[in-house]
Scaffold this motif. Sequence first.
Motif, short mmCIF file in Angstrom:
data_model
loop_
_atom_site.label_atom_id
_atom_site.label_comp_id
_atom_site.label_asym_id
_atom_site.label_seq_id
_atom_site.Cartn_x
_atom_site.Cartn_y
_atom_site.Cartn_z
N LEU A 519 0.86 -1.18 0.00
CA LEU A 519 0.00 0.00 0.00
C LEU A 519 0.90 1.24 0.00
CD1 LEU A 519 -2.63 -1.11 2.69
CD2 LEU A 519 -2.74 -1.39 0.20
N PRO A 520 0.97 2.00 -1.10
CA PRO A 520 1.90 3.14 -1.18
C PRO A 520 1.33 4.37 -0.48
CG PRO A 520 0.71 2.91 -3.24
CD PRO A 520 0.25 1.77 -2.37
N CYS A 521 2.14 4.96 0.39
CA CYS A 521 1.65 6.08 1.19
C CYS A 521 2.42 7.36 0.88
CB CYS A 521 1.77 5.76 2.68
SG CYS A 521 3.47 5.55 3.24
N LEU A 522 1.86 8.46 1.31
CA LEU A 522 2.55 9.75 1.23
C LEU A 522 3.75 9.75 2.16
CD1 LEU A 522 -0.51 12.19 1.40
CD2 LEU A 522 0.84 11.63 -0.64
N GLY A 523 4.79 10.50 1.79
CA GLY A 523 5.94 10.68 2.64
C GLY A 523 5.80 11.91 3.50
N ARG A 524 6.77 12.11 4.40
CA ARG A 524 6.75 13.25 5.31
C ARG A 524 6.78 14.58 4.56
NH1 ARG A 524 8.88 13.08 10.43
NH2 ARG A 524 7.93 11.02 10.63
N SER A 525 7.47 14.61 3.41
CA SER A 525 7.64 15.87 2.67
C SER A 525 6.52 16.12 1.66
CB SER A 525 8.98 15.86 1.94
OG SER A 525 9.07 14.76 1.06
N ASP A 526 5.62 15.15 1.48
CA ASP A 526 4.55 15.29 0.48
C ASP A 526 3.39 16.14 0.99
OD1 ASP A 526 5.75 13.65 -1.46
OD2 ASP A 526 4.96 11.83 -0.53
N LYS A 527 2.79 16.92 0.10
CA LYS A 527 1.55 17.62 0.43
C LYS A 527 0.46 16.60 0.72
CE LYS A 527 2.26 21.76 -2.42
NZ LYS A 527 1.76 22.53 -3.61
N ASP A 528 -0.31 16.86 1.75
CA ASP A 528 -1.39 15.96 2.17
C ASP A 528 -2.70 16.74 2.09
OD1 ASP A 528 -3.16 14.22 3.36
OD2 ASP A 528 -1.94 13.86 5.14
N LEU A 529 -3.52 16.41 1.09
CA LEU A 529 -4.83 17.05 0.93
C LEU A 529 -5.91 16.01 1.20
CD1 LEU A 529 -4.31 19.03 -2.43
CD2 LEU A 529 -4.05 19.88 -0.09
N GLN A 530 -6.86 16.36 2.05
CA GLN A 530 -8.03 15.52 2.29
C GLN A 530 -9.26 16.34 1.89
OE1 GLN A 530 -7.69 12.37 2.96
NE2 GLN A 530 -5.47 12.54 3.29
N GLY A 551 4.06 18.70 4.85
CA GLY A 551 4.85 18.59 3.63
C GLY A 551 4.48 19.65 2.61
N ASN A 552 5.44 19.95 1.71
CA ASN A 552 5.20 21.00 0.72
C ASN A 552 5.51 20.57 -0.71
OD1 ASN A 552 8.05 20.93 1.07
ND2 ASN A 552 8.23 23.07 0.43
N LEU A 553 5.82 19.27 -0.92
CA LEU A 553 6.18 18.80 -2.25
C LEU A 553 5.00 18.08 -2.90
CD1 LEU A 553 9.79 17.40 -1.67
CD2 LEU A 553 9.09 19.69 -2.40
N GLN A 554 4.89 18.23 -4.22
CA GLN A 554 3.83 17.56 -4.95
C GLN A 554 4.10 16.06 -4.98
OE1 GLN A 554 1.21 19.28 -6.09
NE2 GLN A 554 0.21 17.39 -6.74
N PRO A 555 3.16 15.22 -4.55
CA PRO A 555 3.37 13.77 -4.60
C PRO A 555 3.67 13.29 -6.02
CG PRO A 555 1.45 14.30 -3.26
CD PRO A 555 1.86 15.57 -3.94
N VAL A 556 4.48 12.23 -6.13
CA VAL A 556 4.89 11.75 -7.45
C VAL A 556 3.77 10.98 -8.15
CG1 VAL A 556 7.33 11.65 -6.83
CG2 VAL A 556 5.88 9.63 -6.47
#
Length: 769
Positions: A519-530, A551-556
């Motif tokens: 299950l691939p998850c967001l990292g600490r540096s990734d933006k998290d939008l709910q 986090g402030n980076l766009q997820p890949v």
Amino acid sequence: MKTKKGNYPTTPEMLSDLKLKDIPEFATGFKAIKSTMEHISREAGIGRGLLGLNKMNQKGGFDCPGCAWPDPDGHRSNLGEYCENGAKALAEEATTLQATPEFFKNHRVSELLQWTDYELGKSGRITEPMILEPGDHNYKPISWNGAFKKIADELNALPSPDDAIFYTSGRTSNEAAFLHQLFVRQFGTNNLPDCSNMCHESSGSALSETIGIGKATIKLDDFSKTDLVIIMGQNPGTNHPRMLSALEETKRHGGKIIAINPLPEVGLLKFKHPQKLSDMLGKPKELTDIFLQVKINGDVALLKAILLFLINEAEKNHPDALDREFIQHYTENFDLFLSDLKLNSIRDLVTRSGVPYNRFLEASELILRSKKIIICWAMGLTQHKNAVDNVREAVNLLLLKGSIGIEGGGVCPVRGHSNVQGDRTMGIWEVAQKDFLDKLGVRFQFSPPYHNGYDVVRAIKAMERQKGKVFIGLGGNFISATPDTELTANALRNCKLTVQVSTKPNRSHLVHGDTAIILPCLGRSDKDLQNGIPQFVSVENSMGIVHSSQGNLQPVSKHLMSEPMIIARLAQETLGPNATFDWVQMASKYDLIRDAISEVIPGFEDYNRKVRQPAGFYLPNGPRERKFTTPSGKAQFTTNKPSDVTLKDGEFIMMTIRSHDQYNTTIYGLDDRYRGIHNERRVVLMNREDLQLAKIPEQSIVDLQSDFEGEKRVAKNFIALGYDIPRGCVATYFPEANVLVPINNVARKSNTPASKSVVVSIRKRTEGT
């Protein structure tokens, strides 16, 4: 080496092309800056990398995905509040490389199992859920709904909830950890092993017993107010490089530093601050005033000798060598401690420690003259059979000097992963705490299980005897982090289902049950939008400060899901009509999770307001104010035993260590710059006299063997290197040498694997072997 399901070794045994270089004279400097930018440029690209670095460890930014060293409460450097290895951790997470379904289609599991951990980590971020079904050779995509249903069906088909094991990594946020333990307990078990079981569990056991709290009692600015810092079993230059700045502050304000370690680590000796031009252009700053090269696990013997020296001085020449008022009013069991101590001889103890007598005297006299003392340690103390004794003896020294609960004095266990301490605070613990469970049950209207669950070692043994049938790992790389690699691998292969919540491919995806899901998850540096709204999480650092991380980076990939939402979706699917609230709704707004935490866990009242303070907030810490939260309300002196490991002719005591291009099981590169070892990890560091006596030429290929309780374990293809290490001691990197760590060789009380005291024999390889 044959395993249960395959004819390939769990850990690759091939060698690279070893290159040896001079050991540098100091830590950090221009080479650290150069290494930082090379990793960032190669993995994330300069633009994306700098965007992340500028927010890492800043107020309102995100917490470094590496270690748990605290950030300053006040001003933080505009040049960057991070270290070389923190930048490597970000580069690893922020990489633009992707492990897409095409990657898994092109590489069989059996092929990937022959890749090194370094090669696996460089495959990129996993972009969508993947499944490996019975009989298949390749992972293939699965929808999120399909994955959750498959996992829920397997969980609900178990004869007992205790047949499931839920492992947690220290990178998990407070919000995810709280939801995780809540789901596991509503499911009906306390099987919550976590990475602290393998590192600082011994610290928690010892500190809880002696002072009533399993955490540091100091704050970061105490380093600038102390008389003396004693660093034991720790290599901050590689494992916690930002600590070097705190040690520089100690020296700048007139404090002294004693380093106690089997290896003379560069980062403990000299340092150039990378953000000070005067340092970079001038001579390196001396950090350590006295270096004591102790034998592996000679720490209790050394500390007992120092304690006995102080007692003798107090009785003869220096009545103020110990703080009698503190001992009388704040401690218990001093007489028992004293009578046990006087059964020993200083000379005998110093000999057992391996430290030269003149250096012992120099250090003891410095301790005698010091009042404000900080003792820091890491896994060099906590991964031995007598690990709890190691930590308790360090506490004895502070109690004797009255150096706890004062400005500039106290204990400082330096945690590894960035939120391993927060996970425990949130309830990730296999030992059910009744008060916590009572509150949890009332708040969420269910009956929690009160029996103890499995820690890591007991979880491996349960799976090995086919009791743990479903394994779910919330982050981490279980197979590479744990002891006794082949036994652990076969234990995992006994499972019906193994699930890994991960960011990148790792070995735990390849050592699996009948069915395996990633299950691939967001990292600490990734933006998290709910629901399109930005969210932040929170973490707790080594000194008990809770602060936000956003986090402030766009997820890949658009298919990644946050850890809180993964847990919520899985809980909703598994619990079904038995769910006592709407899990997905709670995970859609993290403030709701924090509201729940504030109702259950002491110290988190008004959580949502306090965590929005720029520097976060401190959790209650009684011993910091000399309020010892033991049953009696007093700190406890203890009696402790030195190591009882004895070596036969041809045997050595081995400790596993990290390289400078490594953080825990994540391998950033193949160089250990501060030890002069490049492009190779399968090395064993040996004393040059031991090499000569064993007739093993330098750089020859050897096999390592451990024999424990009649069981033989072998690690093949290591290069023997002469190194400055005490006679009878050797060092190897993990996870390569984890295969030698016996599952039953554990610390008393904490049950932590004794990865730093493995008895091994070494033989030179011959043609055809």
